[in-house]
Design an enzyme around this catalytic site. Structure first.
Site: not given
Ligand code: NAP
Length: 257
Positions: A138, A151
């Site tokens: 991130s 985080y």
């Molecule tokens: N969105 C942002 O602004 C942002 C910015 C920088 C980095 N990121 C990073 O990008 C990555 C993806 O996040 P996103 O933004 O796409 O969020 P998201 O839409 O909430 O997706 C998160 C995914 O992770 C899965 N997940 C969460 N907890 C889990 C667990 N305990 N076991 C198994 N699966 C789990 C969820 O699926 P289920 O609920 O079905 O398990 C979902 O498919 C993360 O590492 C996040 O830190 C996000």
């Protein structure tokens, strides 16, 4: 073409990456918790892209998650060519007010699980001298973030871990890439109740755009990808501005309005 294992595929960045990898003819192993969403995703990807799609529905914060995944892929006899360590979540707020159980689970997922699974899969990739690991950090990996302390610390671990592995494997057939997106329009902000922050109101990127920008660079095996000029500038200035000032700016950007 190969076998790609992606964690966190049911929404957001993981979903967008899954679609991209499948569209390029790769077989996919989906890993998330929501079994209904996984079944739908499997059917959709198989019909749309005519690739083999399997899934593992499991909570990756559980201690045996990496063991369970390895057992399953051994049963399927599917060597993993590409691992995407994507699953993650946020627990945001002042440290004195956040939920410690959620923070420990975040450490379990972002640090313990990623370390365990990467070790297991890398050891097989090493035997074949072939493979690629994409870690999702991130912009927060670079910025210790007041009101998002745990985080940003876990994402700093992912950055340090990924960069170190890049150094260990740089002259081999194994590629290690770190992708550091900024605020992205996924389920992430809604789940962490930070949709109304300045960061998520004014500086968000669509997940498809993150994938479009980063995919060609990932395939080339770049060490670090920061998608978008705004995010690049953020990281650049965070390195030269004193911590007292970045602390204040982060507090403003992360406050709900
Ligand atoms: N969105 C942002 O602004 C942002 C910015 C920088 C980095 N990121 C990073 O990008 C990555 C993806 O996040 P996103 O933004 O796409 O969020 P998201 O839409 O909430 O997706 C998160 C995914 O992770 C899965 N997940 C969460 N907890 C889990 C667990 N305990 N076991 C198994 N699966 C789990 C969820 O699926 P289920 O609920 O079905 O398990 C979902 O498919 C993360 O590492 C996040 O830190 C996000």
């Amino acid at each position: 073409m190969g076998n790609v294992l992606i964690t966190g595929t049911t929404s957001g960045l993981g979903k967008a990456f899954t679609e991209k990898f499948a569209s390029m003819g790769n077989n996919i192993i989906l890993v998330s918790r929501d079994i209904q969403k996984l079944k739908k995703q499997q059917l959709y990807l198989q019909n749309q892209y005519h690739v083999t799609v399997n899934f593992i529905a499991y909570d990756l914060t559980k201690e045996d998650a990496a063991d369970l995944i390895m057992e399953q892929i051994e049963t399927w006899n599917t060597p993993i060519d590409f691992l995407v360590n994507n699953a993650g979540f946020n627990e945001c707020g002042l440290f004195s007010q956040t939920d410690l159980d959620k923070e420990i689970k975040m450490i379990d997922l972002h640090i313990r699980f990623i370390t365990q699974l990467t070790k297991r899969i890398l050891s097989i990739m090493k035997k074949n001298n072939y493979g690629h690991i994409l870690n999702i950090g991130s912009t927060g990996s670079f910025i210790p973030s007041p009101s998002d302390a745990v985080y940003s610390a876990t994402k700093a671990y992912i950055m340090s871990f990924s960069n170190a592995l890049y150094g260990e494997y740089r002259n081999t057939g194994i590629k290690i890439t770190l992708l550091c997106p900024g605020a992205t329009e996924t389920e992430f902000a809604r789940k962490a109740n930070i949709e109304q922050t300045l960061l998520f109101k004014y500086a968000v990127m669509k997940p498809d755009k993150v994938v479009k920008i980063s995919y060609p660079k990932i395939i080339k095996g770049k060490r670090l990808i920061i998608p978008g000029i705004y995010n690049k500038l953020l990281v650049f200035f965070s390195k030269i501005i004193p911590i007292e000032i970045t602390n204040k700016l982060t507090m403003i950007m992360m406050k709900n309005y």
